[in-house]
Design an enzyme around this catalytic site. Structure first.
Site, PDB file in Angstrom:
ATOM      1  N   LYS A   9       1.093  -1.237   0.006  1.00 50.99           N
ATOM      2  CA  LYS A   9      -0.023   0.072  -0.013  1.00 50.99           C
ATOM      3  C   LYS A   9       0.906   1.250  -0.105  1.00 50.99           C
ATOM      4  O   LYS A   9       2.070   1.462   0.603  1.00 50.99           O
ATOM      5  CB  LYS A   9      -0.892  -0.030   1.146  1.00 50.99           C
ATOM      6  CG  LYS A   9      -1.985  -1.163   1.321  1.00 50.99           C
ATOM      7  CD  LYS A   9      -2.816  -0.832   2.497  1.00 50.99           C
ATOM      8  CE  LYS A   9      -3.801  -1.885   2.582  1.00 50.99           C
ATOM      9  NZ  LYS A   9      -4.833  -1.773   3.801  1.00 50.99           N
ATOM     10  N   TYR A  49     -12.897  -3.102  -2.210  1.00 55.30           N
ATOM     11  CA  TYR A  49     -13.278  -2.911  -0.910  1.00 55.30           C
ATOM     12  C   TYR A  49     -14.878  -2.650  -0.718  1.00 55.30           C
ATOM     13  O   TYR A  49     -15.543  -1.795  -0.113  1.00 55.30           O
ATOM     14  CB  TYR A  49     -12.714  -1.743  -0.255  1.00 55.30           C
ATOM     15  CG  TYR A  49     -11.113  -1.772   0.015  1.00 55.30           C
ATOM     16  CD1 TYR A  49     -10.787  -2.884   0.922  1.00 55.30           C
ATOM     17  CD2 TYR A  49     -10.207  -0.997  -0.412  1.00 55.30           C
ATOM     18  CE1 TYR A  49      -9.552  -2.965   1.313  1.00 55.30           C
ATOM     19  CE2 TYR A  49      -9.012  -1.157   0.098  1.00 55.30           C
ATOM     20  CZ  TYR A  49      -8.576  -2.223   0.850  1.00 55.30           C
ATOM     21  OH  TYR A  49      -7.370  -2.473   1.202  1.00 55.30           O
ATOM     22  N   PHE A  57     -16.105   5.795   6.753  1.00 51.72           N
ATOM     23  CA  PHE A  57     -14.711   5.848   6.502  1.00 51.72           C
ATOM     24  C   PHE A  57     -14.112   5.591   5.076  1.00 51.72           C
ATOM     25  O   PHE A  57     -12.962   5.748   4.710  1.00 51.72           O
ATOM     26  CB  PHE A  57     -13.907   5.458   7.578  1.00 51.72           C
ATOM     27  CG  PHE A  57     -14.315   4.006   7.959  1.00 51.72           C
ATOM     28  CD1 PHE A  57     -15.087   3.467   8.922  1.00 51.72           C
ATOM     29  CD2 PHE A  57     -13.535   2.904   7.139  1.00 51.72           C
ATOM     30  CE1 PHE A  57     -15.232   2.097   9.108  1.00 51.72           C
ATOM     31  CE2 PHE A  57     -13.884   1.665   7.324  1.00 51.72           C
ATOM     32  CZ  PHE A  57     -14.659   1.260   8.269  1.00 51.72           C
ATOM     33  N   ARG A  85      -1.338 -14.394   5.120  1.00 50.21           N
ATOM     34  CA  ARG A  85      -2.293 -13.524   6.128  1.00 50.21           C
ATOM     35  C   ARG A  85      -1.629 -13.629   7.454  1.00 50.21           C
ATOM     36  O   ARG A  85      -1.891 -12.596   7.996  1.00 50.21           O
ATOM     37  CB  ARG A  85      -3.645 -14.184   5.861  1.00 50.21           C
ATOM     38  CG  ARG A  85      -4.926 -13.636   6.703  1.00 50.21           C
ATOM     39  CD  ARG A  85      -5.349 -12.343   5.892  1.00 50.21           C
ATOM     40  NE  ARG A  85      -6.216 -11.643   6.790  1.00 50.21           N
ATOM     41  CZ  ARG A  85      -6.619 -10.388   6.394  1.00 50.21           C
ATOM     42  NH1 ARG A  85      -6.056  -9.779   5.475  1.00 50.21           N
ATOM     43  NH2 ARG A  85      -7.257  -9.899   7.141  1.00 50.21           N
ATOM     44  N   THR A  91      -5.662  -6.422  11.255  1.00 48.94           N
ATOM     45  CA  THR A  91      -6.018  -5.272  10.699  1.00 48.94           C
ATOM     46  C   THR A  91      -5.389  -3.927  11.234  1.00 48.94           C
ATOM     47  O   THR A  91      -4.863  -3.055  10.500  1.00 48.94           O
ATOM     48  CB  THR A  91      -7.310  -4.848  10.377  1.00 48.94           C
ATOM     49  OG1 THR A  91      -8.083  -6.265   9.839  1.00 48.94           O
ATOM     50  CG2 THR A  91      -7.786  -3.681   9.533  1.00 48.94           C
ATOM     51  N   ARG A 102       2.383  -5.975   9.883  1.00 47.77           N
ATOM     52  CA  ARG A 102       1.636  -4.837  10.355  1.00 47.77           C
ATOM     53  C   ARG A 102       1.935  -4.548  11.889  1.00 47.77           C
ATOM     54  O   ARG A 102       2.153  -3.352  12.254  1.00 47.77           O
ATOM     55  CB  ARG A 102      -0.101  -5.211  10.215  1.00 47.77           C
ATOM     56  CG  ARG A 102      -0.307  -4.940   8.962  1.00 47.77           C
ATOM     57  CD  ARG A 102      -1.700  -5.472   8.954  1.00 47.77           C
ATOM     58  NE  ARG A 102      -2.434  -5.232   7.476  1.00 47.77           N
ATOM     59  CZ  ARG A 102      -3.413  -5.794   7.125  1.00 47.77           C
ATOM     60  NH1 ARG A 102      -4.246  -6.515   8.124  1.00 47.77           N
ATOM     61  NH2 ARG A 102      -4.120  -5.325   6.016  1.00 47.77           N
ATOM     62  N   ASN A 112      -1.844   0.618   7.178  1.00 47.88           N
ATOM     63  CA  ASN A 112      -1.373  -0.871   7.786  1.00 47.88           C
ATOM     64  C   ASN A 112      -0.625  -1.558   6.623  1.00 47.88           C
ATOM     65  O   ASN A 112      -0.387  -2.690   6.905  1.00 47.88           O
ATOM     66  CB  ASN A 112      -2.516  -1.665   8.330  1.00 47.88           C
ATOM     67  CG  ASN A 112      -3.568  -2.030   7.261  1.00 47.88           C
ATOM     68  OD1 ASN A 112      -3.451  -1.503   6.214  1.00 47.88           O
ATOM     69  ND2 ASN A 112      -4.652  -2.535   7.764  1.00 47.88           N
ATOM     70  N   HIS A 115      -2.269  -5.020   1.748  1.00 49.82           N
ATOM     71  CA  HIS A 115      -3.454  -5.776   1.756  1.00 49.82           C
ATOM     72  C   HIS A 115      -3.060  -7.120   1.301  1.00 49.82           C
ATOM     73  O   HIS A 115      -2.086  -7.528   0.700  1.00 49.82           O
ATOM     74  CB  HIS A 115      -4.311  -5.438   0.834  1.00 49.82           C
ATOM     75  CG  HIS A 115      -5.527  -6.229   0.197  1.00 49.82           C
ATOM     76  ND1 HIS A 115      -6.548  -6.466   0.991  1.00 49.82           N
ATOM     77  CD2 HIS A 115      -5.363  -7.218  -0.600  1.00 49.82           C
ATOM     78  CE1 HIS A 115      -7.308  -7.335   0.703  1.00 49.82           C
ATOM     79  NE2 HIS A 115      -6.412  -7.822  -0.372  1.00 49.82           N
ATOM     80  N   GLU A 126      -9.288 -12.087  -6.256  1.00 51.37           N
ATOM     81  CA  GLU A 126      -8.244 -10.944  -6.214  1.00 51.37           C
ATOM     82  C   GLU A 126      -7.088 -10.888  -7.124  1.00 51.37           C
ATOM     83  O   GLU A 126      -6.801  -9.783  -7.851  1.00 51.37           O
ATOM     84  CB  GLU A 126      -8.016 -10.642  -4.813  1.00 51.37           C
ATOM     85  CG  GLU A 126      -9.314 -10.093  -3.866  1.00 51.37           C
ATOM     86  CD  GLU A 126      -8.910  -9.939  -2.450  1.00 51.37           C
ATOM     87  OE1 GLU A 126      -7.614 -10.152  -1.824  1.00 51.37           O
ATOM     88  OE2 GLU A 126      -9.584  -9.586  -1.452  1.00 51.37           O
TER      89      GLU A 126
HETATM   90  P1  TYD Z   1     -10.650  -4.991   6.246  1.00 47.08           P
HETATM   91  O1  TYD Z   1     -11.024  -5.720   4.689  1.00 47.08           O
HETATM   92  O2  TYD Z   1     -11.757  -5.178   7.167  1.00 47.08           O
HETATM   93  O3  TYD Z   1      -9.133  -5.635   6.821  1.00 47.08           O
HETATM   94  P2  TYD Z   1      -7.979  -6.430   6.235  1.00 47.08           P
HETATM   95  O4  TYD Z   1      -7.058  -5.311   5.336  1.00 47.08           O
HETATM   96  O5  TYD Z   1      -7.153  -6.781   7.311  1.00 47.08           O
HETATM   97  O6  TYD Z   1      -8.248  -7.487   5.392  1.00 47.08           O
HETATM   98  O7  TYD Z   1     -10.335  -3.595   5.678  1.00 47.08           O
HETATM   99  C1  TYD Z   1      -9.754  -3.345   4.631  1.00 47.08           C
HETATM  100  C2  TYD Z   1      -9.041  -1.873   5.010  1.00 47.08           C
HETATM  101  O8  TYD Z   1      -9.853  -0.945   5.343  1.00 47.08           O
HETATM  102  C3  TYD Z   1      -7.949  -1.996   6.205  1.00 47.08           C
HETATM  103  O9  TYD Z   1      -6.627  -2.841   5.873  1.00 47.08           O
HETATM  104  C4  TYD Z   1      -7.866  -0.655   6.543  1.00 47.08           C
HETATM  105  C5  TYD Z   1      -9.064  -0.153   6.279  1.00 47.08           C
HETATM  106  N1  TYD Z   1     -10.082   0.141   7.365  1.00 47.08           N
HETATM  107  C6  TYD Z   1     -10.276   1.259   8.059  1.00 47.08           C
HETATM  108  O10 TYD Z   1      -9.583   2.002   7.712  1.00 47.08           O
HETATM  109  N2  TYD Z   1     -10.989   1.284   9.189  1.00 47.08           N
HETATM  110  C7  TYD Z   1     -11.482   0.275   9.787  1.00 47.08           C
HETATM  111  O11 TYD Z   1     -12.476   0.536  10.809  1.00 47.08           O
HETATM  112  C8  TYD Z   1     -11.627  -0.962   8.791  1.00 47.08           C
HETATM  113  C9  TYD Z   1     -12.302  -2.407   9.278  1.00 47.08           C
HETATM  114  C10 TYD Z   1     -10.770  -1.041   7.785  1.00 47.08           C
END
Ligand code: TYD
Length: 153
Positions: A9, A49, A57, A85, A91, A102, A112, A115, A126
């Protein structure tokens, strides 16, 4: 062999962590079979997403993912989805365990670093979302015989 998607990212690009992320994948014994830098347009972010589009957000996520290009990687290995993973960590970077990408490099939910696909089903979708067939490469690693046992293959 399973394939999974890893996106490096903008938070990693800006903080000079591209090499750190790739090194962890390589050192684990996983194989990179696709890699490209790309700008993400609104359409691909909305699709990728989709489970978060209704969240308040979501505009912040989109803005963050479009801050710089990302680097998309296709990673291959036995049970690669769960292995990558696990390397990723949870996350929220503040909760992610030390030793994970992370956990070691992020103190944020949004910023973070990577992805990674969260299931075998999503990984298939994906990888196809980010790569054409001719952008995924098939080759044998020279150290393959020292990476897996014959009865794991
Ligand atoms: P998610 O798919 O829930 O997590 P992951 O990346 O661990 O599979 O969320 C996608 C991305 O969206 C996450 O990496 C960062 C962002 N995000 C936020 O900014 N705030 C939030 O509350 C959540 C759930 C995700």
């Amino acid at each position: 062999m399973e394939q999974t998607l890893l996106l490096i990212k903008p938070s990693a690009i800006q903080r000079g962590l591209i090499g750190e992320v790739i090194t962890r994948i390589e050192k684990k014994g996983l194989k990179l079979t696709g890699m490209k830098m790309m700008n993400l347009d609104d359409a691909i972010i909305n699709e990728h997403y989709a489970h978060l589009v209704q969240k308040p957000f979501f505009p912040i996520i989109k803005n963050s993912m479009q801050a710089t290009p990302v680097i998309a990687c296709c990673i291959e290995g036995i049970e690669a989805v769960q292995v990558v993973r696990a390397l990723t960590g949870s996350t929220n970077g503040r909760n992610a365990l030390p030793g994970t990408i992370r956990g070691d490099f992020s103190v944020s939910v949004l910023e973070n670093i990577v992805h990674t696909s969260d299931s075998i089903e999503n990984a298939k979708i994906e990888v196809k979302r980010f790569f054409c067939d001719n952008e995924i490469f098939s080759y044998k690693s020279a150290n393959f015989d020292f990476t897996y046992s014959p009865d794991e293959i």
